[in-house]
Enzyme design. Sequence first.
Site, PDB file in Angstrom:
ATOM      1  N   ASN A 136      58.666  20.705  64.092  1.00 25.12           N
ATOM      2  CA  ASN A 136      60.039  20.468  64.030  1.00 25.12           C
ATOM      3  C   ASN A 136      61.043  20.821  65.405  1.00 25.12           C
ATOM      4  O   ASN A 136      61.966  20.880  65.464  1.00 25.12           O
ATOM      5  CB  ASN A 136      60.712  20.666  62.885  1.00 25.12           C
ATOM      6  CG  ASN A 136      60.742  22.303  62.698  1.00 25.12           C
ATOM      7  OD1 ASN A 136      60.179  23.191  63.485  1.00 25.12           O
ATOM      8  ND2 ASN A 136      61.375  22.845  61.602  1.00 25.12           N
ATOM      9  N   GLU A 143      65.136  27.447  63.574  1.00 22.81           N
ATOM     10  CA  GLU A 143      64.789  26.132  63.131  1.00 22.81           C
ATOM     11  C   GLU A 143      65.879  25.063  63.592  1.00 22.81           C
ATOM     12  O   GLU A 143      66.992  25.577  63.900  1.00 22.81           O
ATOM     13  CB  GLU A 143      65.000  26.285  61.727  1.00 22.81           C
ATOM     14  CG  GLU A 143      63.841  27.463  60.962  1.00 22.81           C
ATOM     15  CD  GLU A 143      62.687  26.475  60.668  1.00 22.81           C
ATOM     16  OE1 GLU A 143      62.128  25.728  61.734  1.00 22.81           O
ATOM     17  OE2 GLU A 143      61.825  26.879  59.940  1.00 22.81           O
TER      18      GLU A 143
END
Length: 247
Positions: A136, A143
């Site tokens: 990702n 994140e």
Amino acid sequence: MKLNIAQNEQKISQLVADEIENLIKRKPDAVLGLATGSTPIPVYQELIRRHQAGRIDFSQVRTFNLDEYYGLDRSHDQSYYQFMQTHLFSHINIQEDNIHIPSGQPADVEAYCREYEAEMERAGGVDLQLLGIGHNGHIGFNEPAKELHPGTHLVRLKPTTIEANARFFTSIEQVPTQAITMGMQNILKAKRILLLATGRDKAEIIHKLIHTGITTDIPASFLKLHDNVGIFVDEEAGSLVASCATS
Ligand code: PGA
């Protein structure tokens, strides 16, 4: 960012180990920023080989790891502390006092994070930071999110990250849901950054990283703000990237 497509992970590990060996020859007490995950393992194996061959002396080298699972004691077999012992530290002549890995169980998270950063500053900052990249686009455990954190912080892991890391645990329920990670500014302060990616499953994110602008949807894209980043991919991870050089 300078993209280097190497034939395979052995070639990447030699190129990266060359940089680390040269740095340590030039600066015996160099500060290395280290990463966990499968990708850097061949680099660590190459560093161990060179140490055993008498080529690299780690006796003065200092290290700071990117992250640690929150809630895991460092004796847990899946803690990043144990990972680093198994894959690198127990095989080289680094001094225990020179190893820094975030604690997974700090009493006061905020105070601990500020102290981890202060320790990096006192060491003179990271000379060379190794990074993997998540599917990702995460680096460390930064994140994708609406906002990214500059400093070291406690982060909630994305379900995709938990799924990706479940392979190391007996079940997905065992995977910690939070981690302590260096933040974006901590990473970007390193004097030199090497991001590594290998395997076909990293081809999409490498393609996105190269061809998209700077976005918090791909935390690694912030590396475009740094003027000394090398991206090392094997032919599989580089298979969707059209050109061999980018800026
Ligand atoms: P991996 O992890 O090296 O195991 O693919 C990379 C990362 O999540 O940063």
